[in-house]
Enzyme design. Structure first.
Site, short mmCIF file in Angstrom:
data_model
loop_
_atom_site.label_atom_id
_atom_site.label_comp_id
_atom_site.label_asym_id
_atom_site.label_seq_id
_atom_site.Cartn_x
_atom_site.Cartn_y
_atom_site.Cartn_z
N ASP A 181 0.81 -1.22 0.00
CA ASP A 181 0.00 0.00 0.00
C ASP A 181 0.85 1.28 0.00
OD1 ASP A 181 -2.86 1.00 0.57
OD2 ASP A 181 -1.74 1.98 2.17
N GLU A 244 1.87 -0.27 -4.82
CA GLU A 244 0.97 0.81 -5.18
C GLU A 244 1.81 2.08 -5.12
OE1 GLU A 244 -3.30 2.76 -3.88
OE2 GLU A 244 -1.77 2.39 -2.39
C1 NOJ Z 1 -4.49 2.97 -0.73
C2 NOJ Z 1 -5.63 2.06 -0.44
O1 NOJ Z 1 -6.00 1.39 -1.62
C3 NOJ Z 1 -6.73 2.91 0.11
O2 NOJ Z 1 -7.95 2.22 0.19
C4 NOJ Z 1 -6.29 3.46 1.43
O3 NOJ Z 1 -7.28 4.34 1.93
C5 NOJ Z 1 -4.97 4.22 1.30
N1 NOJ Z 1 -4.00 3.53 0.51
C6 NOJ Z 1 -4.36 4.49 2.65
O4 NOJ Z 1 -3.91 3.28 3.21
#
Ligand code: NOJ
Length: 479
Positions: A181, A244
């Site tokens: 993430d 990500e």
């Molecule tokens: C990306 C995640 O996909 C999202 O759902 C989340 O709110 C943020 N990162 C923070 O962790």
């Protein structure tokens, strides 16, 4: 490398299948539905977070990196799910949330020095709006997302050690790797200096108006990020790490020195227009490492993002590009977004993208025997059962695509085509997608092996909003 051309199915655990009637999905529910995933033909499933959490951000606020939230089940349920997945040839990926914990994680009380503090806020912005700093006991802590998600300090070796332990914990329980993430937020300027004003150079991905005014060079993506990523890699050995990384692909280093792949946000955010899509694909494939994704729990589903008329073509594109592809639950049946808050990053803003999976035509779509936490979206019409045996359904097309992609060549060659047509070759196969609302000539020849709807390709003409795959290309030796 099993993941090289894998299709990873994103399970949003809250909304996949409820097994105990409380209206919220859980791990035993996911296990009950594994046959659907095996039948569909995906290679792996990625679970959005199932760790103990006060759920301020539905699990992206982790209160224990080595447990399961009772809402979702127990560690035994998790082990059972991994074993049942393995029996079906499916791998399981966890969601690692390394940049921040929950404010309710015991670490925040017991080890405040594991977090990032300042006497006064600087000008850094939270991704969800407003300042990235909140006051506590006379000083301010950093949260790149919601205030309930304090940022961890990855320059503190104790944090790195604790995270390495968590990473190994799930690998030892049989997971095949992690989706990581918000990794561009892992390390920030060590002196916590202000982000300078924007130089006017575009960031390359959508930003809020407030973010656009800043150069965003200090609040994220610090030069020593690679050192922290190396520690993650060390902990997981050769298991999969997909990042990500909210940066355009030209800035994917150092992430790809240590991670296996990064989500291709340029394509996720591209308008449904052949020329725009082509530019995004060209930019992203200039270097290896793209993991394709067009929809998820943050940005909504194919039908709503690209229009119902284009959703099948979007699935066709997603699943015929070379490299791993991430398919969001519900997209295989053409589920659209449901009601929810209007502003994307308000608490309820992303509910729209998280309505439960629909298995049958019953009022709650077979998701729960209780009251679903979010209602079904036209379950009578859109559900797995109704589409499974219909060869013309979206579900059948997606399943056919998953079979087809196994025989596509490795290389990608973009083909010049009429305006409004995106076309590329994958070895002996050629793909063309008409993003326009009129008929268009397609550079396809040879036998049609897949169409977004029957008769989409007539002669050498593609119907509006449609796509096709053929063996052979006009003018090519094979064609
Ligand atoms: C990306 C995640 O996909 C999202 O759902 C989340 O709110 C943020 N990162 C923070 O962790």
């Amino acid at each position: 490398m099993w993941w090289q051309d894998a299709v990873v199915y994103q399970v949003y655990p809250r909304s996949f299948q409820d097994s105990d009637g409380d209206g919220v999905g859980d791990l035993p529910g996911i296990e009950q539905r594994l046959d659907h995933l095996a039948w569909l033909g995906v290679d792996a499933l990625w679970l959005s977070p199932v760790y103990p959490s006060p759920m301020h951000d539905f699990g992206y606020d982790v209160a224990d990196y080595e447990g399961i939230d009772p809402l979702f089940g127990s560690l035994e349920d998790f082990d059972s799910l991994v074993a049942a997945a393995r029996e079906r040839g499916l791998r399981v990926l966890m969601d690692l949330v390394p940049c921040h914990s929950s404010i309710e994680h015991p670490w925040f009380r017991e080890h405040p020095d594991w977090y990032i503090w300042r006497a006064e806020p600087n000008n850094w912005l939270s991704a969800f709006g407003g300042s990235a700093w909140s006051p506590l006991d006379g000083r301010w802590y950093l949260h790149s997302f919601y205030p309930e998600q304090p940022d961890l300090d990855w320059r503190n070796p104790e944090v790195v050690g604790a995270m390495q332990e968590a990473l190994r914990f799930w690998i030892d329980r049989g997971v095949a790797g992690y989706r990581v993430d918000a990794i561009d937020r892992l390390l920030k300027d060590p002196e916590l200096r202000d982000d300078p004003p924007s130089t006017g150079e575009p960031f390359g991905l959508p930003l809020s108006d407030a973010e656009k005014r800043l150069a965003l060079t200090r609040s994220r993506n610090a030069p020593d990020t690679g050192a922290a990523l190396a520690k993650m890699r060390e902990a997981v050995d050769d298991h999969l790490l997909v990042g990500e990384v909210y940066l355009p692909s030209a800035r994917w280093q150092p992430y790809l020195q240590h991670l296996d792949a990064a989500f291709a946000f340029e394509l996720l955010h591209a308008d449904w227009d052949a020329a725009v899509l082509r530019r995004a694909i060209e930019a992203t494939t200039r270097r290896p490492g793209a993991a394709w994704v067009l929809s998820n729990h943050d940005f909504g589903r194919l039908v709503t993002r690209f229009g119902a008329e284009n959703a099948r073509s979007a699935a066709l594109m997603l699943l015929t590009l070379p490299g791993p592809a991430f398919l969001y639950q519900g997209d295989e049946i053409g589920l659209g977004d449901g009601p929810g808050g209007e502003r994307q990053f308000d608490r309820a803003g992303r509910d729209r993208f998280r309505h439960p999976m629909q298995w049958d035509a019953s009022p709650a779509g077979g998701f729960t025997t209780g009251e679903p936490w979010l209602p079904a979206v036209d379950a009578e019409r859109i559900n797995v059962e109704a589409q499974r045996d219909d060869p013309r359904s979206t579900l059948s097309m997606v399943r056919d695509l998953l079979t087809l992609r196994r025989v596509l060549g490795n290389e990608l060659e973009l083909i010049d085509a009429a305006p409004g047509v995106l076309s590329y070759r994958r070895g002996e196969h050629a793909v063309a997608i008409n993003t326009s609302s009129g008929k268009r000539p397609a550079p396809l020849d040879g036998d049609v092996v897949l169409e977004t709807s029957p008769g989409a390709l007539r002669g050498r003409e593609l119907a509006a909003h449609s796509g096709a795959v053929t063996m052979g290309l006009r003018g090519s030796p094979k064609g």
